[in-house]
Design a protein around this motif. Structure first.
Motif, mmCIF file in Angstrom:
data_model
loop_
_atom_site.group_PDB
_atom_site.id
_atom_site.type_symbol
_atom_site.label_atom_id
_atom_site.label_comp_id
_atom_site.label_asym_id
_atom_site.label_seq_id
_atom_site.Cartn_x
_atom_site.Cartn_y
_atom_site.Cartn_z
ATOM 1 N N LEU A 109 0.633 -1.072 0.254
ATOM 2 C CA LEU A 109 0.150 0.400 0.174
ATOM 3 C C LEU A 109 0.930 0.911 0.371
ATOM 4 N N GLY A 110 2.348 1.131 -0.407
ATOM 5 C CA GLY A 110 2.633 2.598 -0.979
ATOM 6 C C GLY A 110 2.478 3.354 -1.626
ATOM 7 N N LYS A 111 3.173 3.994 -2.354
ATOM 8 C CA LYS A 111 2.792 5.146 -3.355
ATOM 9 C C LYS A 111 1.443 5.228 -4.315
ATOM 10 N N LEU A 112 1.968 3.776 -5.252
ATOM 11 C CA LEU A 112 1.388 3.271 -6.197
ATOM 12 C C LEU A 112 -0.299 2.560 -5.470
ATOM 13 N N GLY A 113 0.349 1.660 -4.799
ATOM 14 C CA GLY A 113 -0.740 1.022 -4.408
ATOM 15 C C GLY A 113 -1.746 1.288 -3.010
ATOM 16 N N ASP A 123 -2.285 -9.638 7.716
ATOM 17 C CA ASP A 123 -2.398 -11.033 7.262
ATOM 18 C C ASP A 123 -2.886 -11.313 5.791
ATOM 19 N N PHE A 124 -1.903 -11.965 5.427
ATOM 20 C CA PHE A 124 -2.363 -12.511 3.565
ATOM 21 C C PHE A 124 -3.319 -12.892 3.085
ATOM 22 N N THR A 125 -3.510 -14.133 4.557
ATOM 23 C CA THR A 125 -4.411 -15.327 4.168
ATOM 24 C C THR A 125 -5.864 -14.305 3.611
ATOM 25 N N GLN A 167 12.246 -10.069 -5.197
ATOM 26 C CA GLN A 167 12.372 -10.688 -4.204
ATOM 27 C C GLN A 167 11.163 -10.226 -3.035
ATOM 28 N N TYR A 168 10.773 -9.081 -3.180
ATOM 29 C CA TYR A 168 9.248 -8.455 -2.327
ATOM 30 C C TYR A 168 8.220 -9.557 -2.986
ATOM 31 N N LEU A 169 8.067 -9.481 -4.290
ATOM 32 C CA LEU A 169 7.580 -10.123 -4.469
ATOM 33 C C LEU A 169 6.795 -11.194 -4.479
ATOM 34 N N ILE A 218 1.610 -4.810 -5.203
ATOM 35 C CA ILE A 218 1.547 -3.254 -5.875
ATOM 36 C C ILE A 218 3.380 -3.209 -5.009
ATOM 37 N N VAL A 219 4.404 -4.113 -4.630
ATOM 38 C CA VAL A 219 5.386 -4.758 -3.726
ATOM 39 C C VAL A 219 6.555 -3.277 -4.229
ATOM 40 N N PRO A 220 7.607 -3.520 -3.827
ATOM 41 C CA PRO A 220 8.672 -2.687 -4.579
ATOM 42 C C PRO A 220 9.639 -3.365 -5.344
ATOM 43 N N THR A 221 9.949 -3.140 -6.236
ATOM 44 C CA THR A 221 10.947 -4.411 -7.021
ATOM 45 C C THR A 221 12.135 -3.472 -7.276
ATOM 46 N N PRO A 222 13.813 -3.115 -6.185
ATOM 47 C CA PRO A 222 14.360 -2.359 -6.516
ATOM 48 C C PRO A 222 15.398 -2.487 -7.465
ATOM 49 N N PRO A 277 11.325 7.849 -9.440
ATOM 50 C CA PRO A 277 11.366 5.963 -8.744
ATOM 51 C C PRO A 277 11.166 4.964 -10.035
ATOM 52 N N CYS A 278 11.062 5.859 -11.463
ATOM 53 C CA CYS A 278 10.989 5.040 -12.828
ATOM 54 C C CYS A 278 12.072 5.341 -13.808
ATOM 55 N N PHE A 279 11.502 5.944 -14.679
ATOM 56 C CA PHE A 279 12.456 6.291 -15.733
ATOM 57 C C PHE A 279 13.999 6.230 -15.508
ATOM 58 N N PRO A 280 14.623 6.713 -15.041
ATOM 59 C CA PRO A 280 16.300 6.014 -14.945
ATOM 60 C C PRO A 280 16.386 4.875 -15.212
ATOM 61 N N ARG A 281 15.658 4.126 -13.883
ATOM 62 C CA ARG A 281 16.220 2.855 -13.631
ATOM 63 C C ARG A 281 14.943 1.653 -14.875
ATOM 64 N N ASP A 282 13.992 2.407 -15.112
ATOM 65 C CA ASP A 282 13.629 1.193 -16.397
ATOM 66 C C ASP A 282 14.583 1.594 -18.008
ATOM 67 N N VAL A 317 -3.433 -5.105 1.906
ATOM 68 C CA VAL A 317 -2.021 -5.519 2.764
ATOM 69 C C VAL A 317 -0.865 -5.010 2.658
ATOM 70 N N ASP A 318 -0.543 -5.276 4.047
ATOM 71 C CA ASP A 318 1.109 -4.269 3.716
ATOM 72 C C ASP A 318 1.837 -4.880 5.015
ATOM 73 N N ILE A 319 3.597 -5.328 5.138
ATOM 74 C CA ILE A 319 3.822 -5.204 6.155
ATOM 75 C C ILE A 319 4.519 -4.293 7.236
ATOM 76 N N THR A 342 2.040 -5.903 -10.659
ATOM 77 C CA THR A 342 1.532 -4.096 -11.426
ATOM 78 C C THR A 342 2.921 -4.052 -10.824
ATOM 79 N N SER A 343 3.788 -4.209 -9.908
ATOM 80 C CA SER A 343 5.260 -4.013 -9.733
ATOM 81 C C SER A 343 5.746 -3.819 -11.010
ATOM 82 N N THR A 344 6.830 -2.965 -11.460
ATOM 83 C CA THR A 344 8.452 -3.736 -12.532
ATOM 84 C C THR A 344 8.874 -4.405 -12.581
ATOM 85 N N VAL A 345 8.650 -4.855 -13.541
ATOM 86 C CA VAL A 345 9.632 -7.041 -13.293
ATOM 87 C C VAL A 345 10.424 -6.969 -14.799
HETATM 88 N N1 LIG Z 1 5.621 5.024 -7.372
HETATM 89 C C1 LIG Z 1 5.617 5.084 -8.762
HETATM 90 O O1 LIG Z 1 5.487 6.022 -9.401
HETATM 91 C C2 LIG Z 1 5.648 4.504 -9.931
HETATM 92 C C3 LIG Z 1 4.714 4.140 -11.410
HETATM 93 C C4 LIG Z 1 5.014 2.919 -11.745
HETATM 94 C C5 LIG Z 1 5.108 1.702 -11.347
HETATM 95 N N2 LIG Z 1 5.678 1.698 -9.523
HETATM 96 C C6 LIG Z 1 6.086 0.270 -9.919
HETATM 97 O O2 LIG Z 1 5.733 -0.433 -8.603
HETATM 98 C C7 LIG Z 1 6.009 -0.813 -7.339
HETATM 99 C C8 LIG Z 1 5.200 -0.327 -6.001
HETATM 100 O O3 LIG Z 1 6.545 1.135 -6.151
HETATM 101 P P1 LIG Z 1 6.003 2.426 -5.410
HETATM 102 O O4 LIG Z 1 6.518 3.343 -5.875
HETATM 103 O O5 LIG Z 1 3.765 1.406 -4.759
HETATM 104 O O6 LIG Z 1 6.606 1.668 -3.932
HETATM 105 P P2 LIG Z 1 6.666 1.726 -2.492
HETATM 106 O O7 LIG Z 1 8.074 1.757 -1.510
HETATM 107 O O8 LIG Z 1 5.740 3.526 -1.940
HETATM 108 O O9 LIG Z 1 5.527 0.831 -1.570
HETATM 109 C C9 LIG Z 1 5.521 -0.761 -1.699
HETATM 110 C C10 LIG Z 1 4.772 -0.788 -0.237
HETATM 111 O O10 LIG Z 1 4.871 -2.707 -0.059
HETATM 112 C C11 LIG Z 1 5.603 -2.890 0.973
HETATM 113 N N3 LIG Z 1 5.527 -3.890 1.389
HETATM 114 C C12 LIG Z 1 7.243 -4.326 0.702
HETATM 115 N N4 LIG Z 1 6.791 -5.707 0.759
HETATM 116 C C13 LIG Z 1 5.778 -6.564 1.060
HETATM 117 C C14 LIG Z 1 5.681 -7.602 1.053
HETATM 118 N N5 LIG Z 1 6.226 -8.622 1.145
HETATM 119 N N6 LIG Z 1 3.704 -7.844 1.391
HETATM 120 C C15 LIG Z 1 3.492 -6.912 1.727
HETATM 121 N N7 LIG Z 1 3.728 -4.977 0.985
HETATM 122 C C16 LIG Z 1 4.825 -5.257 1.267
HETATM 123 C C17 LIG Z 1 5.877 -1.316 1.320
HETATM 124 O O11 LIG Z 1 6.002 -1.313 2.829
HETATM 125 C C18 LIG Z 1 5.205 -0.510 1.025
HETATM 126 O O12 LIG Z 1 4.298 0.150 1.844
HETATM 127 C C19 LIG Z 1 7.115 -0.728 -8.220
HETATM 128 O O13 LIG Z 1 7.762 -2.464 -8.344
HETATM 129 C C20 LIG Z 1 7.769 0.485 -8.706
HETATM 130 O O14 LIG Z 1 8.690 0.180 -9.785
HETATM 131 C C21 LIG Z 1 5.823 3.009 -9.704
#
Ligand SMILES: NC(=O)c1ccc[n+]([C@@H]2O[C@H](COP(=O)([O-])OP(=O)(O)OC[C@H]3O[C@@H](n4cnc5c(N)ncnc54)[C@H](O)[C@@H]3O)[C@@H](O)[C@H]2O)c1
Length: 456
Positions: free
Chosen positions: A8-12, A67-69, A95-97, A81-85, A267-272, A29-31, A120-123
């Motif tokens: 439930l981060g910036k995109l989720g 709770d993932f269940t 790894q987070y996926l 929609i978890v991070p994919t650093p 967080p997207c353009f340079p790394r993509d 769901v978030d950790i 939805t995470s970028t892979v």
């Molecule tokens: N932010 C953007 O502008 C943007 C745009 C397009 C794509 N994306 C992609 O979306 C994905 C998420 O980006 P974001 O910016 O929302 O990241 P973020 O870091 O803002 O949020 C990620 C959330 O995932 C949670 N998390 C981490 N591991 C977890 C797990 N195992 N189970 C449940 N929750 C977990 C974190 O606590 C955090 O709240 C990335 O793959 C990113 O590349 C982001």
């Protein structure tokens, strides 16, 4: 249909509230326990335009848990929609996926109904079929397209306009494991989108490649416009905005992301773009264009730093004020922003920096601590130095008036051409990036000879 959103981060968080605001019941769901608690109290966990408004509107349909269940038991479709650093080799870590999918798949073992996973995470291309599907099958003991389906459905959003972009996309990209999954997702977007976007359905491998290709292509456009801006700085009467307006009117090019200015960041353009080059390299192909785009982006930052340093030397000062820290306006995110890169470079040159940004001060304090000064207003930032850079195209800077300048003479470097050249009379000389300016050229010692003497 009930939806669950993992991460439930910036995109989720924005995705979850967009679905719930349009009538879907959503379990998030978030950790991160603090984030889960904030959402359950109806509080936006961070700033993003309209996020709080949509949380308020969907209180009865959106709740969060650790709770993932619950996600598997109480929904039919799960968005991840978890991070994919980025890894040092340019590929994305999954790894987070994997962590999330392991728990979800274990919960899926006991479920009788078909379940859909949406990544939805970028892979990196190949991740879903080669790694994630086998992982789900192993931990759930179920078979793809029989008991569960999977899709790749990345979003094309920019921070600061995530909700508007989500609800009004040009394109919905769906990579599907089977028709049923694609139909299910397409129907959801038809209900949620406020426009009638092009729905591009394809194989999962194609969608993975399409996602990073789009961003890599956009960065190429930005670097091209920035090269034009650099050229125009050398030629009297050349205007980068006139040139890009002409280019943009051509349908083959289009006007979007074609403004000469600072390098791209975030967080997207340079790394993509780097991931695109890394993916090509794996296949034995040298993605020269993507690499050049990255190189031009670096050059833009180095060039700006060189100019600012020269201006300081010429003026005999070692203090610089910076307005705008985020990678674009309307967001607190400073990741890979041009401002952060210039701050780091100027600190190396022992220049004392004072900064101000309407949203990104906390992020900057975490990164730079005591090494720079933090102003509490535009006025106090401008008062701190006689060289000032305007780094973001933020409308907040339009409030600047002649009376804000306490020094005679301030050199204001306007990276986005927000101000007219003589707007501040005699108190501030404005250097507009992308335009010819004698002071700028003196800065780097390159004379305008080649053009004026007809050598080119
Ligand atoms: N932010 C953007 O502008 C943007 C745009 C397009 C794509 N994306 C992609 O979306 C994905 C998420 O980006 P974001 O910016 O929302 O990241 P973020 O870091 O803002 O949020 C990620 C959330 O995932 C949670 N998390 C981490 N591991 C977890 C797990 N195992 N189970 C449940 N929750 C977990 C974190 O606590 C955090 O709240 C990335 O793959 C990113 O590349 C982001």
């Amino acid at each position: 249909m009930k939806i669950s959103v993992i991460g439930l981060g910036k995109l989720g968080a924005c995705t979850a509230v967009c679905f719930s605001a349009k009538g879907y019941e959503v379990i998030g769901v978030d950790i991160n326990a603090d984030l889960v608690a904030a959402i359950n109290q109806g509080i936006a966990p961070f700033y993003e335009p309209r996020l709080q408004e949509l949380i308020d509107r969907s209180k009865d349909r959106f709740c969060a848990t650790e709770d993932f269940t619950v996600a598997i038991e109480q929904s039919n479709i799960t968005f991840l929609i978890v991070p994919t650093p980025s890894r040092p080799d340019g590929h994305f870590s999954d790894q987070y996926l994997q962590d999330a999918l392991r728990l979800l798949s274990e919960a899926l073992r006991n479920k009788k109904e078909f379940h859909t996973f949406v990544i939805t995470s970028t892979v990196s291309p190949g991740t879903i079929n080669k790694k994630l599907v086998p992982l789900i099958e192993k931990y759930s003991k179920k078979t793809l397209n029989k008991e569960f389906g999977i899709a790749y459905n990345p979003e094309f959003i920019a921070l600061g306009s995530v909700i508007t972009d989500f609800l009004n996309p040009d394109l919905v990209l769906i990579g599907e494991s089977c028709l049923q999954v694609g139909d299910q997702l397409e129907a959801m977007y038809k209900r949620v989108c406020e426009t009638d976007p092009y729905v591009a359905r394809m194989s999962i491998n194609s969608a993975e490649i399409a996602k990073i290709s789009i961003n890599s292509y956009v960065t190429t456009k930005i670097s091209f416009a920035n090269t034009l801006a650099s050229l125009c700085e050398e030629i009297e009467d050349a205007d980068v905005d006139d040139i890009t307006a002409a280019l943009g009117a051509d349908k083959r090019i289009s006007p979007y992301y074609l403004k000469g200015g600072l390098g791209f960041g975030g967080p997207c353009f340079p790394r993509d773009n780097r991931a695109f080059a890394a993916f090509a390299a794996d296949l034995g192909i040298d993605a020269k264009l993507a690499k050049a785009t990255d190189g031009i982006n670096q050059f833009q930052n180095d060039r700006l730093c060189q100019h600012i340093n020269q201006i300081c030397v010429k003026k005999g000062v070692n203090k610089v004020a910076i307005l705008g820290l985020s990678y674009k306006s309307c967001t607190p995110v400073i990741e890979e922003s041009a401002a952060i890169k210039i701050i780091k470079s100027l600190l190396h040159k022992n220049i004392e920096l004072t900064v101000y940004d309407p949203l990104a001060m906390e992020s900057a304090k975490k990164m730079f601590a005591e090494t720079i000064n933090y102003a509490d207003s535009i006025k106090s930032c401008l008062a701190a130095a006689t060289v000032c850079l305007v780094m973001t195209a933020d409308s907040a800077w339009l409030e600047i008036e002649e009376t804000h300048f306490v020094h005679q003479l301030t050199t204001l470097v306007d990276c986005w051409r927000l101000f007219e050249r003589h707007q501040f009379g005699k108190v501030a000389e404005i250097i507009r990036l992308g335009e010819y300016n004698v002071a700028w050229l003196e800065g780097h010692g390159i004379k305008n000879l080649a053009f004026s003497e007809g050598i080119v």
